[in-house]
Design a protein around this motif. Structure first.
Motif, PDB file in Angstrom:
ATOM      1  N   SER A  24      31.121  51.676  31.272  1.00 36.92           N
ATOM      2  CA  SER A  24      29.954  52.547  31.140  1.00 36.92           C
ATOM      3  C   SER A  24      28.779  52.006  31.950  1.00 36.92           C
ATOM      4  CB  SER A  24      29.563  52.672  29.665  1.00 36.92           C
ATOM      5  OG  SER A  24      28.418  53.466  29.535  1.00 36.92           O
ATOM      6  N   ASP A  25      28.561  50.686  31.887  1.00 32.26           N
ATOM      7  CA  ASP A  25      27.493  50.063  32.681  1.00 32.26           C
ATOM      8  C   ASP A  25      27.708  50.302  34.167  1.00 32.26           C
ATOM      9  OD1 ASP A  25      26.340  49.067  30.377  1.00 32.26           O
ATOM     10  OD2 ASP A  25      27.062  47.002  30.690  1.00 32.26           O
ATOM     11  N   LEU A  26      28.939  50.129  34.632  1.00 33.65           N
ATOM     12  CA  LEU A  26      29.242  50.335  36.046  1.00 33.65           C
ATOM     13  C   LEU A  26      29.064  51.793  36.443  1.00 33.65           C
ATOM     14  CD1 LEU A  26      32.362  48.046  36.483  1.00 33.65           C
ATOM     15  CD2 LEU A  26      30.097  47.673  37.456  1.00 33.65           C
ATOM     16  N   ASP A  27      29.501  52.696  35.574  1.00 36.58           N
ATOM     17  CA  ASP A  27      29.337  54.125  35.857  1.00 36.58           C
ATOM     18  C   ASP A  27      27.865  54.485  36.003  1.00 36.58           C
ATOM     19  OD1 ASP A  27      32.062  54.497  35.751  1.00 36.58           O
ATOM     20  OD2 ASP A  27      32.045  55.467  33.782  1.00 36.58           O
ATOM     21  N   ASP A  28      27.038  53.895  35.158  1.00 36.95           N
ATOM     22  CA  ASP A  28      25.602  54.195  35.197  1.00 36.95           C
ATOM     23  C   ASP A  28      24.924  53.606  36.424  1.00 36.95           C
ATOM     24  OD1 ASP A  28      25.866  55.542  32.823  1.00 36.95           O
ATOM     25  OD2 ASP A  28      25.060  53.923  31.589  1.00 36.95           O
ATOM     26  N   ARG A  29      25.366  52.437  36.869  1.00 38.87           N
ATOM     27  CA  ARG A  29      24.712  51.736  37.976  1.00 38.87           C
ATOM     28  C   ARG A  29      25.145  52.209  39.352  1.00 38.87           C
ATOM     29  NH1 ARG A  29      25.783  45.823  36.899  1.00 38.87           N
ATOM     30  NH2 ARG A  29      25.815  46.124  34.705  1.00 38.87           N
ATOM     31  N   ASP A  30      26.438  52.407  39.526  1.00 33.09           N
ATOM     32  CA  ASP A  30      26.936  52.671  40.870  1.00 33.09           C
ATOM     33  C   ASP A  30      28.092  53.671  40.805  1.00 33.09           C
ATOM     34  OD1 ASP A  30      27.757  52.668  43.488  1.00 33.09           O
ATOM     35  OD2 ASP A  30      28.171  50.526  43.587  1.00 33.09           O
ATOM     36  N   PRO A  31      27.800  54.953  40.939  1.00 34.68           N
ATOM     37  CA  PRO A  31      28.850  55.966  40.831  1.00 34.68           C
ATOM     38  C   PRO A  31      29.993  55.790  41.836  1.00 34.68           C
ATOM     39  CG  PRO A  31      26.693  56.987  40.814  1.00 34.68           C
ATOM     40  CD  PRO A  31      26.489  55.527  41.136  1.00 34.68           C
ATOM     41  N   THR A  32      29.768  55.116  42.955  1.00 36.10           N
ATOM     42  CA  THR A  32      30.847  54.926  43.928  1.00 36.10           C
ATOM     43  C   THR A  32      31.892  53.935  43.437  1.00 36.10           C
ATOM     44  OG1 THR A  32      29.688  53.163  45.121  1.00 36.10           O
ATOM     45  CG2 THR A  32      29.297  55.437  45.863  1.00 36.10           C
ATOM     46  N   ARG A  33      31.563  53.138  42.403  1.00 38.32           N
ATOM     47  CA  ARG A  33      32.519  52.170  41.848  1.00 38.32           C
ATOM     48  C   ARG A  33      32.938  52.579  40.433  1.00 38.32           C
ATOM     49  NH1 ARG A  33      33.211  47.247  44.356  1.00 38.32           N
ATOM     50  NH2 ARG A  33      33.594  46.338  42.332  1.00 38.32           N
ATOM     51  N   ARG A  34      32.954  53.859  40.179  1.00 40.05           N
ATOM     52  CA  ARG A  34      33.197  54.420  38.846  1.00 40.05           C
ATOM     53  C   ARG A  34      34.472  53.891  38.191  1.00 40.05           C
ATOM     54  NH1 ARG A  34      31.079  59.150  36.481  1.00 40.05           N
ATOM     55  NH2 ARG A  34      29.794  59.028  38.314  1.00 40.05           N
ATOM     56  N   TYR A  35      35.543  53.693  38.938  1.00 42.43           N
ATOM     57  CA  TYR A  35      36.820  53.300  38.341  1.00 42.43           C
ATOM     58  C   TYR A  35      37.180  51.850  38.621  1.00 42.43           C
ATOM     59  CZ  TYR A  35      37.012  58.230  37.520  1.00 42.43           C
ATOM     60  OH  TYR A  35      36.703  59.486  37.090  1.00 42.43           O
ATOM     61  N   PHE A  36      36.201  51.026  38.913  1.00 44.73           N
ATOM     62  CA  PHE A  36      36.435  49.618  39.215  1.00 44.73           C
ATOM     63  C   PHE A  36      37.180  48.914  38.088  1.00 44.73           C
ATOM     64  CE2 PHE A  36      34.931  45.279  38.534  1.00 44.73           C
ATOM     65  CZ  PHE A  36      35.443  44.673  39.666  1.00 44.73           C
ATOM     66  N   VAL A  37      36.748  49.080  36.846  1.00 42.92           N
ATOM     67  CA  VAL A  37      37.381  48.389  35.715  1.00 42.92           C
ATOM     68  C   VAL A  37      38.814  48.873  35.543  1.00 42.92           C
ATOM     69  CG1 VAL A  37      37.313  48.027  33.221  1.00 42.92           C
ATOM     70  CG2 VAL A  37      35.204  47.899  34.552  1.00 42.92           C
ATOM     71  N   ASN A  38      39.041  50.176  35.628  1.00 38.50           N
ATOM     72  CA  ASN A  38      40.400  50.694  35.489  1.00 38.50           C
ATOM     73  C   ASN A  38      41.305  50.144  36.582  1.00 38.50           C
ATOM     74  OD1 ASN A  38      39.795  52.174  33.220  1.00 38.50           O
ATOM     75  ND2 ASN A  38      39.411  54.055  34.350  1.00 38.50           N
ATOM     76  N   GLU A  39      40.807  50.070  37.811  1.00 38.92           N
ATOM     77  CA  GLU A  39      41.600  49.535  38.909  1.00 38.92           C
ATOM     78  C   GLU A  39      41.957  48.072  38.657  1.00 38.92           C
ATOM     79  OE1 GLU A  39      39.227  50.308  42.348  1.00 38.92           O
ATOM     80  OE2 GLU A  39      39.582  52.463  42.254  1.00 38.92           O
ATOM     81  N   ALA A  40      40.991  47.303  38.156  1.00 36.60           N
ATOM     82  CA  ALA A  40      41.242  45.893  37.866  1.00 36.60           C
ATOM     83  C   ALA A  40      42.296  45.752  36.769  1.00 36.60           C
ATOM     84  CB  ALA A  40      39.948  45.190  37.473  1.00 36.60           C
ATOM     85  N   LEU A  41      42.204  46.559  35.736  1.00 39.06           N
ATOM     86  CA  LEU A  41      43.196  46.503  34.659  1.00 39.06           C
ATOM     87  C   LEU A  41      44.575  46.938  35.160  1.00 39.06           C
ATOM     88  CD1 LEU A  41      41.150  47.883  31.653  1.00 39.06           C
ATOM     89  CD2 LEU A  41      41.898  45.532  32.018  1.00 39.06           C
ATOM     90  N   ASP A  42      44.621  47.974  35.998  1.00 37.31           N
ATOM     91  CA  ASP A  42      45.893  48.400  36.574  1.00 37.31           C
ATOM     92  C   ASP A  42      46.532  47.269  37.379  1.00 37.31           C
ATOM     93  OD1 ASP A  42      45.668  50.894  35.450  1.00 37.31           O
ATOM     94  OD2 ASP A  42      44.952  51.869  37.297  1.00 37.31           O
ATOM     95  N   GLU A  43      45.700  46.552  38.140  1.00 36.47           N
ATOM     96  CA  GLU A  43      46.216  45.444  38.944  1.00 36.47           C
ATOM     97  C   GLU A  43      46.767  44.332  38.050  1.00 36.47           C
ATOM     98  OE1 GLU A  43      44.436  42.064  41.913  1.00 36.47           O
ATOM     99  OE2 GLU A  43      43.570  44.067  42.044  1.00 36.47           O
ATOM    100  N   LEU A  44      46.059  44.009  36.970  1.00 35.56           N
ATOM    101  CA  LEU A  44      46.551  42.989  36.038  1.00 35.56           C
ATOM    102  C   LEU A  44      47.869  43.418  35.402  1.00 35.56           C
ATOM    103  CD1 LEU A  44      43.296  41.837  34.224  1.00 35.56           C
ATOM    104  CD2 LEU A  44      44.739  40.477  35.724  1.00 35.56           C
ATOM    105  N   LEU A  45      47.949  44.676  35.005  1.00 31.36           N
ATOM    106  CA  LEU A  45      49.184  45.176  34.389  1.00 31.36           C
ATOM    107  C   LEU A  45      50.348  45.123  35.393  1.00 31.36           C
ATOM    108  CD1 LEU A  45      47.827  48.195  32.335  1.00 31.36           C
ATOM    109  CD2 LEU A  45      48.760  46.056  31.439  1.00 31.36           C
ATOM    110  N   ALA A  46      50.073  45.466  36.636  1.00 29.10           N
ATOM    111  CA  ALA A  46      51.123  45.432  37.655  1.00 29.10           C
ATOM    112  C   ALA A  46      51.616  43.995  37.871  1.00 29.10           C
ATOM    113  CB  ALA A  46      50.609  46.014  38.967  1.00 29.10           C
ATOM    114  N   ARG A  47      50.709  43.043  37.878  1.00 29.04           N
ATOM    115  CA  ARG A  47      51.105  41.639  38.025  1.00 29.04           C
ATOM    116  C   ARG A  47      51.940  41.196  36.840  1.00 29.04           C
ATOM    117  NH1 ARG A  47      45.496  38.722  39.807  1.00 29.04           N
ATOM    118  NH2 ARG A  47      45.235  39.817  41.762  1.00 29.04           N
ATOM    119  N   GLY A  48      51.511  41.601  35.641  1.00 30.22           N
ATOM    120  CA  GLY A  48      52.218  41.215  34.428  1.00 30.22           C
ATOM    121  C   GLY A  48      53.616  41.779  34.365  1.00 30.22           C
TER     122      GLY A  48
END
Length: 70
Positions: free
Chosen positions: A42-66
């Motif tokens: 939510s903080d990222l969405d409010d601050r920088d709309p161009t990075r809206r899915y940054f957290v989801n992408e990071a979690l997807d990457e962790l899940l893929a590694r796992g």
């Protein structure tokens, strides 16, 4: 996912888990982590709309590694 927490934080989570009647301290930790991720997203969405899915992408990457470790 493996989280390494200081003993003091684990003890605090145990008290929270007991007070809120969670099944385990690990469940309380996962609920806390999910809440933190939601607030951070939510903080990222409010601050920088161009990075809206940054957290989801990071979690997807962790899940893929796992999943590659299985």
């Amino acid at each position: 996912m493996i989280l390494e927490l200081p003993d003091e934080l684990w003890a605090d989570l145990t008290r929270v888990a007991d007070a809120l009647e969670f099944a385990s301290t690990a469940e309380a930790a996962m609920v806390g982590l999910a809440d933190w991720v939601a607030r951070r997203k939510s903080d990222l969405d409010d601050r920088d709309p161009t990075r809206r899915y940054f957290v989801n992408e990071a979690l997807d990457e962790l899940l893929a590694r796992g999943s590659g470790r299985k």
